[in-house]
Design an enzyme around this catalytic site. Structure first.
Site, PDB file in Angstrom:
ATOM      1  N   ASP A 193       0.859  -1.186   0.000  1.00 28.11           N
ATOM      2  CA  ASP A 193       0.000   0.000   0.000  1.00 28.11           C
ATOM      3  C   ASP A 193       0.897   1.240   0.000  1.00 28.11           C
ATOM      4  O   ASP A 193       2.025   1.179  -0.479  1.00 28.11           O
ATOM      5  CB  ASP A 193      -0.954  -0.052   1.204  1.00 28.11           C
ATOM      6  CG  ASP A 193      -2.283   0.624   0.899  1.00 28.11           C
ATOM      7  OD1 ASP A 193      -2.263   1.816   0.538  1.00 28.11           O
ATOM      8  OD2 ASP A 193      -3.339  -0.025   1.001  1.00 28.11           O
ATOM      9  N   HIS A 239       2.112   1.895  -3.265  1.00 26.10           N
ATOM     10  CA  HIS A 239       1.202   2.846  -3.895  1.00 26.10           C
ATOM     11  C   HIS A 239       1.718   4.281  -3.817  1.00 26.10           C
ATOM     12  O   HIS A 239       0.971   5.224  -4.032  1.00 26.10           O
ATOM     13  CB  HIS A 239      -0.193   2.739  -3.273  1.00 26.10           C
ATOM     14  CG  HIS A 239      -0.846   1.390  -3.464  1.00 26.10           C
ATOM     15  ND1 HIS A 239      -2.077   1.064  -2.966  1.00 26.10           N
ATOM     16  CD2 HIS A 239      -0.407   0.285  -4.133  1.00 26.10           C
ATOM     17  CE1 HIS A 239      -2.383  -0.187  -3.304  1.00 26.10           C
ATOM     18  NE2 HIS A 239      -1.379  -0.681  -4.002  1.00 26.10           N
TER      19      HIS A 239
END
Ligand SMILES: *[C@@H]1O[C@H](CO)[C@@H](O)[C@H](O)[C@H]1NC(C)=O
Ligand SMILES: *[C@@H]1O[C@H](CO)[C@@H](O)[C@H](O)[C@H]1NC(C)=O
Ligand SMILES: *[C@@H]1O[C@H](CO)[C@@H](O)[C@H](O)[C@H]1NC(C)=O
Ligand SMILES: *[C@@H]1O[C@H](CO)[C@@H](O)[C@H](O)[C@H]1NC(C)=O
Ligand SMILES: *[C@@H]1O[C@H](CO)[C@@H](O)[C@H](O)[C@H]1NC(C)=O
Length: 413
Positions: A216, A239
């Site tokens: 993430d 991310h």
């Protein structure tokens, strides 16, 4: 004469007292008395060491001067544990983790695995590893943060390794004057919600010189964050480095004000630098945000503002505009490669167009094809400092067009 005699006696007394005091502890050091968890019953077995850890913590935290809580070499199992302050120490409490901590089969909570709360002057450091053992993360029901600092002030987390958290690796919540420095954080690219370092409801936070690759965001800066600097972070996979997500809850959230992300490298990630707010999000603001001197390598969305952020495709407010006002945002000195054709996406809210967004010295390449940009609802400069209603559509379109051509110009250079 009387004065010098009494100070001599005093010195003598202090020396004796210090000698006697150090005897019961494993060793004395410049960091004060050392409280080794193994002297409080901690063992390298699969048994939950929570009670031993807490006994050692109570001793260190109640100690008075500087104190070191030591987790020596070895692998220790522990379930959810909260090291709570306030501590009586005049000096710092230094937590040295040289061994490996793992949950093993011990009980975890939903929120956090290892928590430090209500402590001032805390240093959490060491050559050791916090291993969340979440490597097949989808099989875990709860997603606790590996290390939560809550209501912690004037403190730092340094040099530790974090692997395979089930949830966030580090969460700084309600903290003031806290630094995370020299951390190594690693989890599988496909592990969900395993953010490297999350900041929320905190002020004066520094995230420095750390290497982060997870499934993430490497760093996420959530609601209520003020004066946050991210410098020297190498990010990927993951991310990217994000503000948000903002506006997920239905109540109004605290604003994000004053973020600088500089001197970072983002490689092989889905996003580079990003601001994300949920559709239909209630009013709040994100302002004074600077991303500068960032190198991108094969990043899918190097520069992105997404005010319709809806990762699973199912959002309560889907289709509704976000009411998070984004303003005073600078993207500067951003170079490298985009793995997609759209290098810059500024997808702002039709109800709250982004105000005062600057793109300076952007130099990205998009493989063999020229880079494209996608820009909606962006206004170059605010008509007034207050976030008024949306500007007339015509104005917005004009400025979008201006800005898009400016950016394209820069991208071609
Ligand atoms: C702890 O382990 C590290 C690495 O395995 C080693 O370098 C260090 O000497 C060990 N320390 C002690 C006190 O055994
Ligand atoms: C505690 O440690 C700090 C540095 O970590 C040092 O400046 C201070 O003098 C120490 N205090 C005591 C009472 O030893
Ligand atoms: C943190 O440090 C500052 C400056 O030394 C001090 O003024 C403040 O009281 C400290 N915070 C707490 C909660 O003790
Ligand atoms: C930039 O970040 C790197 C770590 O990636 C660090 O070593 C270096 O000191 C930083 N440079 C500056 C000018 O802060
Ligand atoms: C913007 O944020 C930075 C970083 O926190 C801070 O130093 C600066 O004073 C802020 N500027 C304004 C105008 O608030």
């Amino acid at each position: 004469m009387a004065t010098s005699t009494s100070s001599l006696l005093l010195c003598f007394f202090v020396a004796l007292y210090a000698g006697g005091h150090a005897e019961g502890k494993s060793q004395a050091s410049t960091a004060g008395d050392v409280y080794d968890v193994t002297e409080y019953g901690a063992k390298t077995t699969n048994r939950d060491n929570k009670d031993a850890f807490l006994a050692a913590w109570r001793a260190a935290c109640g100690g008075g001067g500087n104190a070191t809580l030591l987790f020596p070499n070895g692998t220790f199992a522990v379930g959810a544990v909260e090291f709570a302050g306030p501590c009586r120490n005049v000096g710092a409490v230094v937590v040295v983790i040289d061994g490996v901590l793992q949950p093993g089969g011990c009980r975890l909570s939903d929120d956090a695995w290892i928590t430090f709360s209500g402590v001032n002057n805390l240093v959490v450091t060491g050559a050791g590893t916090l291993d969340g053992q979440g490597d097949q993360s989808d099989k875990w029901k709860s997603k606790p943060t590996t290390l939560l600092l809550e209501d912690v002030t004037n403190s730092s987390v340094r040099d530790l390794r974090f692997i395979n958290s089930r949830g966030f690796h580090v969460n700084l919540r309600h903290c003031t004057h806290v630094a995370a420095t020299g951390l190594h954080i690693r989890a599988a690219a496909e592990s969900r919600n395993t953010d490297g370092i999350h900041v929320g409801l905190s002020a004066h936070v520094r995230i420095l010189d750390s290497t982060i690759g997870t499934g993430d965001d490497c760093v996420s800066v959530g609601p209520g964050s003020t004066d946050v600097v991210v410098d020297g972070v190498v990010c990927g996979p993951g991310h990217g480095i994000s503000v948000g997500s903002l506006g997920k809850e239905s109540e109004e959230e605290a604003d994000v004000r004053g973020l600088v992300v500089r001197n970072c490298t983002v490689a092989g990630t889905t996003n580079g630098v990003r601001i994300k707010t949920w559709p239909g999000s209630p009013p709040s603001r994100a302002s004074n945000i600077t991303f500068e001197d960032i190198t991108m390598a094969a990043v899918a969305n190097p520069i992105i503002i997404d005010q319709q952020y809806c990762p699973q495709g199912r959002c309560a407010g889907a289709g509704k505009p976000s009411l998070v006002q984004i303003s005073d945002v600078t993207f500067s000195q951003i170079q490298g490669t985009s793995s997609s054709r759209i290098a810059v996406q500024l997808l702002c809210s039709e109800e709250r167009p982004c105000l005062d967004v600057r793109l300076v010295n952007i130099s990205l390449t998009c493989g063999d094809s020229p880079c494209a940009t996608e820009i909606v609802h962006v206004q170059a400069a605010p008509p007034s400092p207050a976030p008024g209603p949306a500007a007339p559509a015509r104005l917005v379109e004009e400025q979008q067009a201006d800005q898009a051509s400016e950016i394209l110009e820069q991208l071609r250079q």
